[in-house]
Design a protein around this motif. Structure first.
Motif, PDB file in Angstrom:
ATOM      1  N   ALA A 141       0.624  -3.584  -1.449  1.00  0.00           N
ATOM      2  CA  ALA A 141       0.107  -4.631  -0.565  1.00  0.00           C
ATOM      3  C   ALA A 141      -0.412  -3.936   0.687  1.00  0.00           C
ATOM      4  N   GLU A 142      -1.669  -4.152   0.969  1.00  0.00           N
ATOM      5  CA  GLU A 142      -2.275  -3.502   2.135  1.00  0.00           C
ATOM      6  C   GLU A 142      -2.902  -4.562   3.028  1.00  0.00           C
ATOM      7  N   THR A 143      -2.834  -4.336   4.329  1.00  0.00           N
ATOM      8  CA  THR A 143      -3.441  -5.298   5.255  1.00  0.00           C
ATOM      9  C   THR A 143      -4.823  -4.843   5.730  1.00  0.00           C
ATOM     10  N   HIS A 144      -5.091  -3.521   5.671  1.00  0.00           N
ATOM     11  CA  HIS A 144      -6.381  -3.022   6.162  1.00  0.00           C
ATOM     12  C   HIS A 144      -6.752  -1.752   5.399  1.00  0.00           C
ATOM     13  N   ASP A 145      -8.035  -1.415   5.431  1.00  0.00           N
ATOM     14  CA  ASP A 145      -8.543  -0.245   4.696  1.00  0.00           C
ATOM     15  C   ASP A 145      -7.961  -0.214   3.289  1.00  0.00           C
ATOM     16  N   VAL A 146      -8.060  -1.377   2.622  1.00  0.00           N
ATOM     17  CA  VAL A 146      -7.357  -1.591   1.363  1.00  0.00           C
ATOM     18  C   VAL A 146      -7.695  -0.516   0.327  1.00  0.00           C
ATOM     19  N   LEU A 147      -8.983  -0.231   0.147  1.00  0.00           N
ATOM     20  CA  LEU A 147      -9.364   0.714  -0.901  1.00  0.00           C
ATOM     21  C   LEU A 147      -8.996   2.148  -0.534  1.00  0.00           C
ATOM     22  N   ALA A 148      -9.250   2.544   0.714  1.00  0.00           N
ATOM     23  CA  ALA A 148      -8.937   3.917   1.132  1.00  0.00           C
ATOM     24  C   ALA A 148      -7.429   4.171   1.085  1.00  0.00           C
ATOM     25  N   ASN A 149      -6.653   3.225   1.618  1.00  0.00           N
ATOM     26  CA  ASN A 149      -5.188   3.387   1.570  1.00  0.00           C
ATOM     27  C   ASN A 149      -4.690   3.385   0.134  1.00  0.00           C
ATOM     28  N   GLY A 150      -5.302   2.530  -0.683  1.00  0.00           N
ATOM     29  CA  GLY A 150      -4.894   2.436  -2.085  1.00  0.00           C
ATOM     30  C   GLY A 150      -5.183   3.723  -2.839  1.00  0.00           C
ATOM     31  N   GLN A 151      -6.382   4.279  -2.642  1.00  0.00           N
ATOM     32  CA  GLN A 151      -6.730   5.533  -3.344  1.00  0.00           C
ATOM     33  C   GLN A 151      -5.774   6.659  -2.947  1.00  0.00           C
ATOM     34  N   ALA A 152      -5.432   6.710  -1.670  1.00  0.00           N
ATOM     35  CA  ALA A 152      -4.508   7.749  -1.209  1.00  0.00           C
ATOM     36  C   ALA A 152      -3.133   7.559  -1.850  1.00  0.00           C
ATOM     37  N   LYS A 153      -2.715   6.303  -1.946  1.00  0.00           N
ATOM     38  CA  LYS A 153      -1.397   6.011  -2.542  1.00  0.00           C
ATOM     39  C   LYS A 153      -1.394   6.330  -4.033  1.00  0.00           C
ATOM     40  N   LEU A 154      -2.476   5.997  -4.731  1.00  0.00           N
ATOM     41  CA  LEU A 154      -2.605   6.292  -6.163  1.00  0.00           C
ATOM     42  C   LEU A 154      -2.406   7.789  -6.412  1.00  0.00           C
ATOM     43  N   ALA A 155      -3.041   8.607  -5.575  1.00  0.00           N
ATOM     44  CA  ALA A 155      -2.936  10.056  -5.736  1.00  0.00           C
ATOM     45  C   ALA A 155      -1.547  10.553  -5.344  1.00  0.00           C
ATOM     46  N   ARG A 156      -1.043  10.040  -4.226  1.00  0.00           N
ATOM     47  CA  ARG A 156       0.247  10.526  -3.708  1.00  0.00           C
ATOM     48  C   ARG A 156       1.374  10.234  -4.684  1.00  0.00           C
ATOM     49  N   LYS A 157       1.322   9.038  -5.291  1.00  0.00           N
ATOM     50  CA  LYS A 157       2.411   8.632  -6.189  1.00  0.00           C
ATOM     51  C   LYS A 157       2.127   8.993  -7.645  1.00  0.00           C
ATOM     52  N   ARG A 158       0.981   9.623  -7.899  1.00  0.00           N
ATOM     53  CA  ARG A 158       0.626  10.072  -9.253  1.00  0.00           C
ATOM     54  C   ARG A 158       0.669   8.943 -10.271  1.00  0.00           C
ATOM     55  N   CYS A 159       0.145   7.771  -9.877  1.00  0.00           N
ATOM     56  CA  CYS A 159       0.061   6.636 -10.818  1.00  0.00           C
ATOM     57  C   CYS A 159      -1.225   6.752 -11.617  1.00  0.00           C
TER      58      CYS A 159
END
Ligand code: C5P
Length: 241
Positions: free
Chosen positions: A169-187
């Motif tokens: 769940a993101e409140t801002h910069d949804v795609l940029a934060n999401g892409q970073a999280k995808l990589a960081r958590k190796r999903c």
């Protein structure tokens, strides 16, 4: 009808929100209803999967065709998810897991008569999703990255689930934060919800962007949580194939 494209697949879905005990009667919690996780479990079973649903504090009837494991805290959810994920092809972490817990759990109820209240000190909870990704990376032989490791060890292999799905769940910069999280958590997939614009917890509808490791994002328009669940399973089935 739904395709039986998950037949013979073992999937683990976490749902709901964890509660972190402060004393025997109080906890720190969140507003997750479990509706999205339950929709994922129901639709996976309908598509032929063998489903283990790890439910944290959800007041909903058990979905047909799923084995339900009830948990309360992040520590209990972690134990249940890791135990079930050893033999799983897919793990979907739809639960809202507390990032922090009270550093100390009081054995007796904290009383007003105890005097001035003490501040609540917090300790960090382990990140279960990141742990699953890390286990897979450590266990995978050779081919790097989530996509390359899909099916590398096969069901029950030590390399962990072939497909790992997170929610964010993101409140801002949804795609940029999401892409970073995808990589960081190796999903393999990260389902990103925009929150904070009147989109309430506990509603039957959801809209999201599904980020795909090594692929293009998929937009899922506002609709029943079953529709988002089916969109996730479409992407999962494609990665398992
Ligand atoms: O980092 P953030 O909490 O936004 O990530 C959300 C995703 O991570 C969800 O899939 C959630 O289930 C998972 N998570 C977890 N363990 C935590 C916190 C979040 O597995 N301690």
């Amino acid at each position: 009808g739904r395709p039986l494209d998950l037949a013979g697949r073992r999937v683990v879905v976490s749902a709901g929100g964890t509660r972190e005990a402060l004393d025997p009667v109080r906890y720190l919690g969140n507003r997750s209803s479990g509706l999205q996780g339950y929709a994922l479990a129901r639709t996976a079973a309908a598509r032929g999967a063998e489903v283990t649903l790890v439910a944290a504090n959800v007041a909903l009837p058990d979905p047909a065709g799923a084995t339900v494991v009830r948990v309360e805290s992040a520590a209990e959810l972690r134990e249940a998810v890791l135990a079930a994920s050893g033999e799983a092809d897919v793990v979907v972490m739809a639960a809202a897991v507390a990032d922090f817990r009270p550093a100390a759990r009081h054995d007796a109820k904290i009383k007003k008569s105890d005097g001035e209240p003490e501040p609540i000190r917090l300790a960090k909870n382990p990140d279960i999703l990141a742990e699953l990704g890390e286990r897979r990376r450590a266990g995978a032989s050779g081919s790097g990255g989530p996509a390359g490791s899909a099916g590398a060890a096969g069901p029950g292999g030590s390399a962990g689930p072939a497909v790992i799905v997170g929610f964010a769940a993101e409140t801002h910069d949804v795609l940029a934060n999401g892409q970073a999280k995808l990589a960081r958590k190796r999903c393999d997939l990260l389902v990103v919800n925009q929150v904070g614009e009147g989109r309430a917890f506990g509603t039957p509808d959801n809209a999201a962007t599904v980020l795909v490791a090594g692929g293009e994002p998929v937009e899922v328009p506002l609709g029943p949580k079953e529709d988002l669940a089916d969109a996730v399973w479409d992407l999962v089935a494609a990665r398992l194939a």
